[in-house]
Design a protein around this motif. Sequence first.
Motif, PDB file in Angstrom:
ATOM      1  N   CYS A 130     -86.313  38.717 -87.916  1.00  0.00           N
ATOM      2  CA  CYS A 130     -86.954  39.661 -88.835  1.00  0.00           C
ATOM      3  C   CYS A 130     -86.033  40.857 -89.016  1.00  0.00           C
ATOM      4  N   PRO A 131     -86.250  41.672 -90.070  1.00  0.00           N
ATOM      5  CA  PRO A 131     -85.279  42.718 -90.391  1.00  0.00           C
ATOM      6  C   PRO A 131     -85.385  44.022 -89.602  1.00  0.00           C
ATOM      7  N   SER A 132     -86.458  44.226 -88.853  1.00  0.00           N
ATOM      8  CA  SER A 132     -86.646  45.547 -88.238  1.00  0.00           C
ATOM      9  C   SER A 132     -87.560  45.454 -87.019  1.00  0.00           C
ATOM     10  N   GLU A 133     -87.481  46.486 -86.184  1.00  0.00           N
ATOM     11  CA  GLU A 133     -88.393  46.589 -85.045  1.00  0.00           C
ATOM     12  C   GLU A 133     -89.831  46.760 -85.528  1.00  0.00           C
ATOM     13  N   TYR A 134     -89.996  47.452 -86.650  1.00  0.00           N
ATOM     14  CA  TYR A 134     -91.335  47.580 -87.227  1.00  0.00           C
ATOM     15  C   TYR A 134     -91.928  46.206 -87.505  1.00  0.00           C
ATOM     16  N   THR A 135     -91.148  45.341 -88.156  1.00  0.00           N
ATOM     17  CA  THR A 135     -91.646  44.011 -88.488  1.00  0.00           C
ATOM     18  C   THR A 135     -91.910  43.207 -87.227  1.00  0.00           C
ATOM     19  N   ARG A 136     -91.047  43.377 -86.218  1.00  0.00           N
ATOM     20  CA  ARG A 136     -91.283  42.688 -84.950  1.00  0.00           C
ATOM     21  C   ARG A 136     -92.660  43.064 -84.387  1.00  0.00           C
ATOM     22  N   SER A 137     -93.006  44.345 -84.417  1.00  0.00           N
ATOM     23  CA  SER A 137     -94.295  44.784 -83.877  1.00  0.00           C
ATOM     24  C   SER A 137     -95.453  44.201 -84.684  1.00  0.00           C
ATOM     25  N   VAL A 138     -95.285  44.091 -85.993  1.00  0.00           N
ATOM     26  CA  VAL A 138     -96.320  43.481 -86.839  1.00  0.00           C
ATOM     27  C   VAL A 138     -96.522  42.026 -86.445  1.00  0.00           C
ATOM     28  N   LEU A 139     -95.430  41.287 -86.296  1.00  0.00           N
ATOM     29  CA  LEU A 139     -95.520  39.865 -85.964  1.00  0.00           C
ATOM     30  C   LEU A 139     -96.120  39.656 -84.574  1.00  0.00           C
ATOM     31  N   GLN A 140     -95.776  40.500 -83.645  1.00  0.00           N
ATOM     32  CA  GLN A 140     -96.335  40.374 -82.295  1.00  0.00           C
ATOM     33  C   GLN A 140     -97.835  40.610 -82.289  1.00  0.00           C
ATOM     34  N   SER A 141     -98.325  41.394 -83.246  1.00  0.00           N
ATOM     35  CA  SER A 141     -99.755  41.688 -83.296  1.00  0.00           C
ATOM     36  C   SER A 141    -100.564  40.528 -83.856  1.00  0.00           C
ATOM     37  N   TYR A 142     -99.929  39.507 -84.463  1.00  0.00           N
ATOM     38  CA  TYR A 142    -100.699  38.444 -85.131  1.00  0.00           C
ATOM     39  C   TYR A 142    -101.573  37.612 -84.199  1.00  0.00           C
ATOM     40  N   PRO A 143    -101.124  37.058 -83.074  1.00  0.00           N
ATOM     41  CA  PRO A 143     -99.794  37.158 -82.487  1.00  0.00           C
ATOM     42  C   PRO A 143     -98.925  35.951 -82.849  1.00  0.00           C
ATOM     43  N   VAL A 144     -97.596  36.118 -82.709  1.00  0.00           N
ATOM     44  CA  VAL A 144     -96.645  35.024 -82.861  1.00  0.00           C
ATOM     45  C   VAL A 144     -96.115  34.659 -81.485  1.00  0.00           C
ATOM     46  N   ASP A 145     -96.199  33.384 -81.157  1.00  0.00           N
ATOM     47  CA  ASP A 145     -95.759  32.900 -79.846  1.00  0.00           C
ATOM     48  C   ASP A 145     -94.349  32.315 -79.969  1.00  0.00           C
ATOM     49  N   ALA A 146     -93.401  33.193 -80.212  1.00  0.00           N
ATOM     50  CA  ALA A 146     -91.988  32.807 -80.281  1.00  0.00           C
ATOM     51  C   ALA A 146     -91.156  34.042 -80.007  1.00  0.00           C
ATOM     52  N   PRO A 147     -89.989  33.896 -79.411  1.00  0.00           N
ATOM     53  CA  PRO A 147     -89.114  35.060 -79.228  1.00  0.00           C
ATOM     54  C   PRO A 147     -88.661  35.585 -80.586  1.00  0.00           C
ATOM     55  N   ILE A 148     -88.575  36.909 -80.707  1.00  0.00           N
ATOM     56  CA  ILE A 148     -88.261  37.536 -81.993  1.00  0.00           C
ATOM     57  C   ILE A 148     -87.001  38.373 -81.837  1.00  0.00           C
ATOM     58  N   ARG A 149     -86.088  38.199 -82.777  1.00  0.00           N
ATOM     59  CA  ARG A 149     -84.821  38.948 -82.779  1.00  0.00           C
ATOM     60  C   ARG A 149     -84.692  39.647 -84.129  1.00  0.00           C
ATOM     61  N   THR A 150     -84.231  40.903 -84.124  1.00  0.00           N
ATOM     62  CA  THR A 150     -84.044  41.622 -85.381  1.00  0.00           C
ATOM     63  C   THR A 150     -82.626  41.441 -85.896  1.00  0.00           C
ATOM     64  N   ILE A 151     -82.510  41.392 -87.219  1.00  0.00           N
ATOM     65  CA  ILE A 151     -81.216  41.251 -87.884  1.00  0.00           C
ATOM     66  C   ILE A 151     -81.309  41.939 -89.238  1.00  0.00           C
ATOM     67  N   THR A 152     -80.365  42.774 -89.558  1.00  0.00           N
ATOM     68  CA  THR A 152     -80.402  43.500 -90.817  1.00  0.00           C
ATOM     69  C   THR A 152     -80.296  42.553 -92.012  1.00  0.00           C
ATOM     70  N   ASN A 153     -80.962  42.917 -93.099  1.00  0.00           N
ATOM     71  CA  ASN A 153     -80.794  42.170 -94.355  1.00  0.00           C
ATOM     72  C   ASN A 153     -79.422  42.405 -94.961  1.00  0.00           C
ATOM     73  N   GLY A 154     -78.787  43.501 -94.582  1.00  0.00           N
ATOM     74  CA  GLY A 154     -77.448  43.797 -95.067  1.00  0.00           C
ATOM     75  C   GLY A 154     -77.425  44.346 -96.479  1.00  0.00           C
ATOM     76  N   VAL A 155     -76.237  44.767 -96.889  1.00  0.00           N
ATOM     77  CA  VAL A 155     -76.032  45.265 -98.238  1.00  0.00           C
ATOM     78  C   VAL A 155     -74.661  44.790 -98.709  1.00  0.00           C
ATOM     79  N   ASP A 156     -74.599  44.368 -99.967  1.00  0.00           N
ATOM     80  CA  ASP A 156     -73.362  43.837-100.532  1.00  0.00           C
ATOM     81  C   ASP A 156     -72.532  44.995-101.077  1.00  0.00           C
ATOM     82  N   LEU A 157     -71.708  45.577-100.232  1.00  0.00           N
ATOM     83  CA  LEU A 157     -70.929  46.744-100.606  1.00  0.00           C
ATOM     84  C   LEU A 157     -69.933  46.421-101.712  1.00  0.00           C
ATOM     85  N   ALA A 158     -69.314  45.246-101.639  1.00  0.00           N
ATOM     86  CA  ALA A 158     -68.309  44.879-102.644  1.00  0.00           C
ATOM     87  C   ALA A 158     -68.929  44.725-104.021  1.00  0.00           C
ATOM     88  N   ALA A 159     -70.153  44.158-104.089  1.00  0.00           N
ATOM     89  CA  ALA A 159     -70.808  43.924-105.379  1.00  0.00           C
ATOM     90  C   ALA A 159     -71.195  45.222-106.068  1.00  0.00           C
TER      91      ALA A 159
END
Length: 358
Positions: A130-159
């Motif tokens: 997921c893209p953020s710690e905020y989203t991780r907390s949302v998913l944990q509240s569902y709850p989701v029974d899987a390990p969760i790792r955050t990763i940025t969506n990124g930005v295309d600087l060259a474009a």
Amino acid sequence: MRVLHYLELRDRLQRSGIGTAVRHQRAALADSPLWLSTSPWRGGGPLTAIYKRAIGDGAFREFDLAHCHLPGPGTVAVAEHARRNDIPLIAHAHVTREDFAGSFRGSTAAGPLLQRYLAWLYSRADLLLCPSEYTRSVLQSYPVDAPIRTITNGVDLAALAGHGALRRTYRRRFGLDGVVVYAVGNVFERKGVGTFCRLARRSDREFVWFGPYDDGPHASPTVRRLTANPPENVTFTGWIEDIRGAYAAGDVFCLPTRVENQGIAVLEAMACGAAVVLRRLPVFEEFYTHGEDCLLCETLSEFEAAIERLAANPGLRRRLGERAAETAREHGFDRVRRELEAAYEEARERAADEHATD
């Protein structure tokens, strides 16, 4: 390693944040030794795959790890295939109940059912991204029974490079003058289009929303009403073929969105050196700092004051924009690649440990 990097309904999602995030990942992995496949199906599509299975060839291509981006029926099929064949599965939580609400007619009412479905599907993954710690907390509240790792969506600087050269063309195209307040992206109710228009009614400045909007029966009543009959100083442009022109034409980027998992348009505006005004949300406080690379607001009066403060102070706009550009560079494709490769390795290790204990 052969990686399935799968986005079903890809053609329909080209203009969406999900589609943009997936393009960012594929571009970031372009020079990686990983071998990427974008379709799981033999023959290229699910119907052909059914035929292949019927004649004994098997429905699925061969891959060592599956990374799925949309919680649709194709992803469910891939997940079942991965579990049966001990293939590591990564699900990417671009969709949550919270950010789906307020997007289309009926999307909020569907929330409870969507949450149960997402909790079930995401829990089947060896690793959930997921893209953020905020989203991780949302998913944990569902709850989701899987390990969760955050990763940025990124930005295309060259474009986005060279956007400044388009300023005169796009301001002339839309008849813009003076300090222009603007937003970029799909026009959704949850993105704060109502607040955007209320701010415009309290101002004599020009407000422009660059991005597509729906006016059919599936669009929210608020979006249909505001885009059909906007305030006199508000322009809804519809689809922009070169998004750089949108970031060049405006002066104060204002996105009063109510829910975001990260916000790619915010990173793009920052990458272009814009002075950014945002709603004070946990996800934005996670990435940005009020008074340094953005201004964060809660009430309509605070938004109004921030816009006028920036409009009257070119030096402040410039300083915030310079710091914003530094922040955006921290989310470039080098980081996306590193985080993806680390996630793939973690998923393989987790899957191997789980299978070893079965």
